[in-house]
Enzyme design. Sequence first.
Site, mmCIF file in Angstrom:
data_model
loop_
_atom_site.group_PDB
_atom_site.id
_atom_site.type_symbol
_atom_site.label_atom_id
_atom_site.label_comp_id
_atom_site.label_asym_id
_atom_site.label_seq_id
_atom_site.Cartn_x
_atom_site.Cartn_y
_atom_site.Cartn_z
ATOM 1 N N THR A 9 0.942 -1.272 0.025
ATOM 2 C CA THR A 9 -0.027 -0.067 0.065
ATOM 3 C C THR A 9 0.731 1.223 -0.160
ATOM 4 O OG1 THR A 9 -1.725 1.365 1.184
ATOM 5 C CG2 THR A 9 -0.262 -0.061 2.570
ATOM 6 N N ASN A 11 -0.779 4.062 0.958
ATOM 7 C CA ASN A 11 -1.667 4.938 1.595
ATOM 8 C C ASN A 11 -1.231 4.911 3.026
ATOM 9 O OD1 ASN A 11 -3.910 5.794 3.663
ATOM 10 N ND2 ASN A 11 -5.313 5.480 1.832
ATOM 11 N N ASP A 70 -7.705 -3.703 -0.215
ATOM 12 C CA ASP A 70 -8.469 -2.723 -1.210
ATOM 13 C C ASP A 70 -9.623 -2.499 -0.302
ATOM 14 O OD1 ASP A 70 -8.293 -1.474 -3.844
ATOM 15 O OD2 ASP A 70 -10.218 -2.145 -3.830
ATOM 16 N N SER A 71 -9.920 -1.339 -0.365
ATOM 17 C CA SER A 71 -11.067 -1.048 0.739
ATOM 18 C C SER A 71 -11.833 0.242 0.100
ATOM 19 C CB SER A 71 -10.718 -0.719 2.227
ATOM 20 O OG SER A 71 -9.480 0.085 2.036
ATOM 21 N N TYR A 157 -12.402 9.013 4.796
ATOM 22 C CA TYR A 157 -13.815 9.311 5.240
ATOM 23 C C TYR A 157 -14.259 9.085 6.788
ATOM 24 C CZ TYR A 157 -14.458 8.779 0.145
ATOM 25 O OH TYR A 157 -14.187 8.973 -1.260
ATOM 26 N N ASP A 158 -13.359 8.908 7.627
ATOM 27 C CA ASP A 158 -13.467 8.453 8.956
ATOM 28 C C ASP A 158 -14.092 9.590 9.737
ATOM 29 O OD1 ASP A 158 -12.443 6.030 8.881
ATOM 30 O OD2 ASP A 158 -10.670 6.395 9.770
ATOM 31 N N HIS A 183 -13.747 -2.628 9.095
ATOM 32 C CA HIS A 183 -13.484 -3.672 8.158
ATOM 33 C C HIS A 183 -12.114 -4.318 8.128
ATOM 34 C CE1 HIS A 183 -12.332 0.390 7.304
ATOM 35 N NE2 HIS A 183 -12.176 0.262 5.880
HETATM 36 P P1 ITT Z 1 -3.364 1.671 -1.826
HETATM 37 O O1 ITT Z 1 -3.901 1.193 -2.986
HETATM 38 O O2 ITT Z 1 -2.015 2.122 -2.140
HETATM 39 O O3 ITT Z 1 -3.320 0.752 -0.728
HETATM 40 P P2 ITT Z 1 -5.603 3.892 -1.453
HETATM 41 O O4 ITT Z 1 -5.851 4.691 -0.906
HETATM 42 O O5 ITT Z 1 -5.412 4.214 -3.282
HETATM 43 O O6 ITT Z 1 -3.936 3.247 -1.592
HETATM 44 P P3 ITT Z 1 -7.676 1.940 -2.138
HETATM 45 O O7 ITT Z 1 -7.857 2.127 -3.687
HETATM 46 O O8 ITT Z 1 -7.872 0.742 -1.570
HETATM 47 O O9 ITT Z 1 -6.408 2.614 -1.502
HETATM 48 O O10 ITT Z 1 -8.859 3.216 -1.591
HETATM 49 C C1 ITT Z 1 -9.130 3.098 -0.499
HETATM 50 C C2 ITT Z 1 -9.992 4.491 0.043
HETATM 51 O O11 ITT Z 1 -11.266 3.979 0.801
HETATM 52 C C3 ITT Z 1 -9.029 5.178 0.860
HETATM 53 O O12 ITT Z 1 -8.194 6.097 0.218
HETATM 54 C C4 ITT Z 1 -10.052 5.687 1.726
HETATM 55 O O13 ITT Z 1 -10.699 7.023 1.113
HETATM 56 C C5 ITT Z 1 -11.298 4.928 1.965
HETATM 57 N N1 ITT Z 1 -10.933 4.092 2.958
HETATM 58 C C6 ITT Z 1 -10.747 2.865 3.223
HETATM 59 N N2 ITT Z 1 -10.610 2.463 4.454
HETATM 60 C C7 ITT Z 1 -10.794 3.276 5.150
HETATM 61 C C8 ITT Z 1 -10.725 3.724 6.569
HETATM 62 O O14 ITT Z 1 -10.520 2.838 7.412
HETATM 63 N N3 ITT Z 1 -11.214 5.046 6.817
HETATM 64 C C9 ITT Z 1 -11.305 5.959 6.024
HETATM 65 N N4 ITT Z 1 -11.237 5.916 4.576
HETATM 66 C C10 ITT Z 1 -11.257 4.606 4.396
#
Ligand code: ITT
Length: 229
Positions: A9, A11, A70-71, A157-158, A183
């Site tokens: 990741t 992020n 992925d979330s 979005y927390d 989650h």
């Molecule tokens: P990676 O692909 O590098 O892991 P990303 O941020 O692009 O980073 P995703 O494509 O999985 O990852 O998108 C996940 C998004 O969903 C994340 O950027 C947040 O906007 C939201 N998200 C997921 N889990 C979250 C959480 O626990 N709290 C708040 N927002 C969340």
Amino acid sequence: MTRRVVLATGNRGKLAELRAILAGAGLEVLSQSDFGIEPPVEDGESFAANALIKARHASRLARMPAIADDSGLEVDALGGRPGIHSARYAGPGCGDADNNAKLLRELHGVADAGRTARYRCAIAWVDHADDPSPLVCEAAWEGRIAWAPRGTGGFGYDPLFIVAGVGLTAAEMPAEEKNRVSHRGQALSALAAALGPGCAASAGAARRGLTARPSRASRASVRRSGRGR
Ligand code: ITT
């Protein structure tokens, strides 16, 4: 024996949570940035497909097992959007604040009862880049969207996600509590259970006895993926 694994990741919010949840799991957890790995194109049509794309990509470049997450957020009044597009909901180059502002605009005038939502998370584990039977664990966390941001913890979005049955936003919860019930926390618990004690067991050995089975968390699931991505 401690297993080395790369977390796929970019992020930082996710990385911090994944590291905290995996602490003590008997894994030596490295970050893809330690290897200078750039993110792949996420063109899957589901959380699970995108998690696998990320895990295989990082595993190929780091040459070790990989875990990817992925979330995203599904909002019922928006037909499940932003879903797999949560990270870039407000457009390329936009950040969390822009995404949250767009979400509030789109829900303008939607009453409390219509603001139900859930976070979804798919966690993928691959032993190697071409692993034919990766582990994929999925979980959801129910809530609803607030009228204004509250709290300073978490990420994404927390500040707008009011946790069902708790009344606090995810950004108002202590980090340990979020990690326990979220989650991501649920999906990782399911993964840890599937991998075996201390996570140090061979994932292949864990899979041999694995059928789809519920984890301790009510909404988490574990499955063997078939061949494919
Ligand atoms: P990676 O692909 O590098 O892991 P990303 O941020 O692009 O980073 P995703 O494509 O999985 O990852 O998108 C996940 C998004 O969903 C994340 O950027 C947040 O906007 C939201 N998200 C997921 N889990 C979250 C959480 O626990 N709290 C708040 N927002 C969340």
